[in-house]
Write a protein that holds these residues in place. Structure first.
Motif, PDB file in Angstrom:
ATOM      1  N   LEU A  16       3.021  12.714  -5.137  1.00 20.73           N
ATOM      2  CA  LEU A  16       3.686  11.676  -5.478  1.00 20.73           C
ATOM      3  C   LEU A  16       3.058  11.519  -6.942  1.00 20.73           C
ATOM      4  O   LEU A  16       1.944  11.906  -7.109  1.00 20.73           O
ATOM      5  CB  LEU A  16       2.905  10.208  -4.897  1.00 20.73           C
ATOM      6  CG  LEU A  16       3.016  10.190  -3.227  1.00 20.73           C
ATOM      7  CD1 LEU A  16       2.540   9.163  -2.263  1.00 20.73           C
ATOM      8  CD2 LEU A  16       4.497   9.389  -2.899  1.00 20.73           C
TER       9      LEU A  16
ATOM     10  N   LYS B  41      -3.865   7.950   6.406  1.00 20.87           N
ATOM     11  CA  LYS B  41      -4.021   9.191   5.252  1.00 20.87           C
ATOM     12  C   LYS B  41      -5.040  10.058   5.944  1.00 20.87           C
ATOM     13  O   LYS B  41      -5.958  10.203   7.424  1.00 20.87           O
ATOM     14  CB  LYS B  41      -4.708   8.214   4.362  1.00 20.87           C
ATOM     15  CG  LYS B  41      -4.890   9.016   3.475  1.00 20.87           C
ATOM     16  CD  LYS B  41      -5.648   8.365   2.141  1.00 20.87           C
ATOM     17  CE  LYS B  41      -6.201   9.423   1.216  1.00 20.87           C
ATOM     18  NZ  LYS B  41      -7.248   8.255   0.049  1.00 20.87           N
TER      19      LYS B  41
ATOM     20  N   HIS C 218      -0.346  -2.161  -8.945  1.00 26.76           N
ATOM     21  CA  HIS C 218      -1.862  -1.887  -8.854  1.00 26.76           C
ATOM     22  C   HIS C 218      -2.934  -2.829  -9.341  1.00 26.76           C
ATOM     23  O   HIS C 218      -2.711  -3.431 -10.289  1.00 26.76           O
ATOM     24  CB  HIS C 218      -1.659  -0.590 -10.388  1.00 26.76           C
ATOM     25  CG  HIS C 218      -3.435   0.352  -9.610  1.00 26.76           C
ATOM     26  ND1 HIS C 218      -4.031  -0.248 -10.269  1.00 26.76           N
ATOM     27  CD2 HIS C 218      -3.226   1.226  -8.636  1.00 26.76           C
ATOM     28  CE1 HIS C 218      -5.249   0.820  -9.639  1.00 26.76           C
ATOM     29  NE2 HIS C 218      -4.328   2.123  -9.278  1.00 26.76           N
TER      30      HIS C 218
ATOM     31  N   TYR D 133       2.489   8.672 -10.213  1.00 27.95           N
ATOM     32  CA  TYR D 133       2.713   6.932 -10.407  1.00 27.95           C
ATOM     33  C   TYR D 133       2.743   7.295 -11.664  1.00 27.95           C
ATOM     34  O   TYR D 133       2.002   7.243 -12.491  1.00 27.95           O
ATOM     35  CB  TYR D 133       1.845   6.316  -9.582  1.00 27.95           C
ATOM     36  CG  TYR D 133       1.158   7.132  -8.496  1.00 27.95           C
ATOM     37  CD1 TYR D 133       1.395   6.447  -7.418  1.00 27.95           C
ATOM     38  CD2 TYR D 133      -0.284   8.529  -8.550  1.00 27.95           C
ATOM     39  CE1 TYR D 133       1.599   6.781  -6.265  1.00 27.95           C
ATOM     40  CE2 TYR D 133      -0.317   8.007  -6.762  1.00 27.95           C
ATOM     41  CZ  TYR D 133       0.499   7.703  -5.565  1.00 27.95           C
ATOM     42  OH  TYR D 133      -0.312   8.498  -4.360  1.00 27.95           O
TER      43      TYR D 133
ATOM     44  N   THR E 201       1.161  -1.421  -0.110  1.00 27.29           N
ATOM     45  CA  THR E 201       0.367  -0.060   0.283  1.00 27.29           C
ATOM     46  C   THR E 201       1.210   1.438  -0.076  1.00 27.29           C
ATOM     47  O   THR E 201       2.580   1.164   0.405  1.00 27.29           O
ATOM     48  CB  THR E 201      -1.027  -0.035   1.217  1.00 27.29           C
ATOM     49  OG1 THR E 201      -0.269   0.186   2.381  1.00 27.29           O
ATOM     50  CG2 THR E 201      -1.859  -1.446   1.217  1.00 27.29           C
ATOM     51  N   LYS E 202      -0.028   2.608   0.110  1.00 26.08           N
ATOM     52  CA  LYS E 202       1.442   3.712  -0.506  1.00 26.08           C
ATOM     53  C   LYS E 202       1.910   3.826   1.255  1.00 26.08           C
ATOM     54  O   LYS E 202       2.916   4.031   1.295  1.00 26.08           O
ATOM     55  CB  LYS E 202       0.009   4.754  -0.699  1.00 26.08           C
ATOM     56  CG  LYS E 202      -0.205   5.405  -1.665  1.00 26.08           C
ATOM     57  CD  LYS E 202      -1.582   5.978  -2.673  1.00 26.08           C
ATOM     58  CE  LYS E 202      -1.815   5.829  -3.931  1.00 26.08           C
ATOM     59  NZ  LYS E 202      -3.469   6.728  -4.202  1.00 26.08           N
TER      60      LYS E 202
ATOM     61  N   ALA F 251       6.385   4.231  -7.884  1.00 28.30           N
ATOM     62  CA  ALA F 251       6.132   6.196  -7.280  1.00 28.30           C
ATOM     63  C   ALA F 251       7.138   6.520  -7.186  1.00 28.30           C
ATOM     64  O   ALA F 251       7.938   5.917  -5.803  1.00 28.30           O
ATOM     65  CB  ALA F 251       5.352   5.464  -6.004  1.00 28.30           C
TER      66      ALA F 251
END
Length: 217
Positions: free
Chosen positions: A72, A37, A92, A74, A12-13, A100
């Motif tokens: 970011l 987040k 993804h 991508y 995940t981010k 990223a």
């Protein structure tokens, strides 16, 4: 308009940022981030090739939580010449492998941020396709294109210096302002401000980026 895919990311981010953030000179945590987040916005790439996100994350690892702005970019393939700015790769669920990057080193993200400040682009919702962001405030008091940025990270954030003179400084460790929207400092000729969710559930507001008319910022 960019399409937001609600799908899986591995890692995940937040997992990527947990490993990457402590390496930044502007990081103020313990070295073992506890990230959540907290907000942000997106910008569209007119060519549809680069995903552009300005993410706000909060880190609860220190005595006081700190909010960080993380632009970011991508991409579907590595970007040559900026290997040092790679945050990480992820899979993804729709688009396949994605690279990223710290967006301050990605020319497409920087160009779109410039377009936002110059009134040629609109901030988009972080989570919903084709929807303007509601809590992003932009101002610019001078006209003229900004190009050929030199990127410098320091303890206070990231400075994007132009040969034309102005300096665009991104506030990476965000400072919330009390009692209203951010007021640009003396010498500022433009800014991007917004809001994010604090760990206690309240909304905080502050500057994301300020364009200064050259000199020390």
């Amino acid at each position: 308009m960019a399409v937001i895919h609600h799908t899986t990311l591995k890692p995940t981010k937040l997992e990527l940022l947990t490993a990457w953030l402590p390496s930044r000179p502007w990081y103020r945590g313990t070295g073992e981030p506890e990230l959540a987040k907290a907000g942000g916005f997106r910008l569209d790439d007119p060519q549809g090739e680069v995903g552009i996100e300005f993410m706000v994350v909060t880190d609860a690892s220190g005595p006081e939580p700190v909010a960080y702005l993380v632009p970011l970019a991508y991409r579907g393939a590595p970007l040559e010449g900026v290997e040092h700015a790679l945050v990480g790769t992820m899979e993804h669920g729709v688009l396949g492998q994605r690279w990223a990057y710290d967006g301050c080193h990605d020319p497409v993200l920087v160009a779109r941020l410039t377009a936002l400040i110059e009134g040629r682009a609109q901030a988009q919702d972080q989570n919903v396709s084709d929807t303007p962001a509601q809590e992003v405030v932009v101002s610019r008091t001078e006209e003229g294109l900004l190009t050929d940025f030199t990127v410098t990270d320091d303890r206070e954030g990231t400075a994007l210096t132009t040969p034309q003179g102005p300096v665009l400084r991104l506030h990476r460790a965000l400072q919330p302002v009390a009692g209203g929207l951010f007021v640009p400092p003396q010498g500022a000729i433009g800014h991007v401000a917004g809001s994010w969710e604090a760990p206690d559930g309240t909304r905080a507001q502050g500057a994301f980026a300020v364009l200064h008319d050259g000199g020390r910022v």
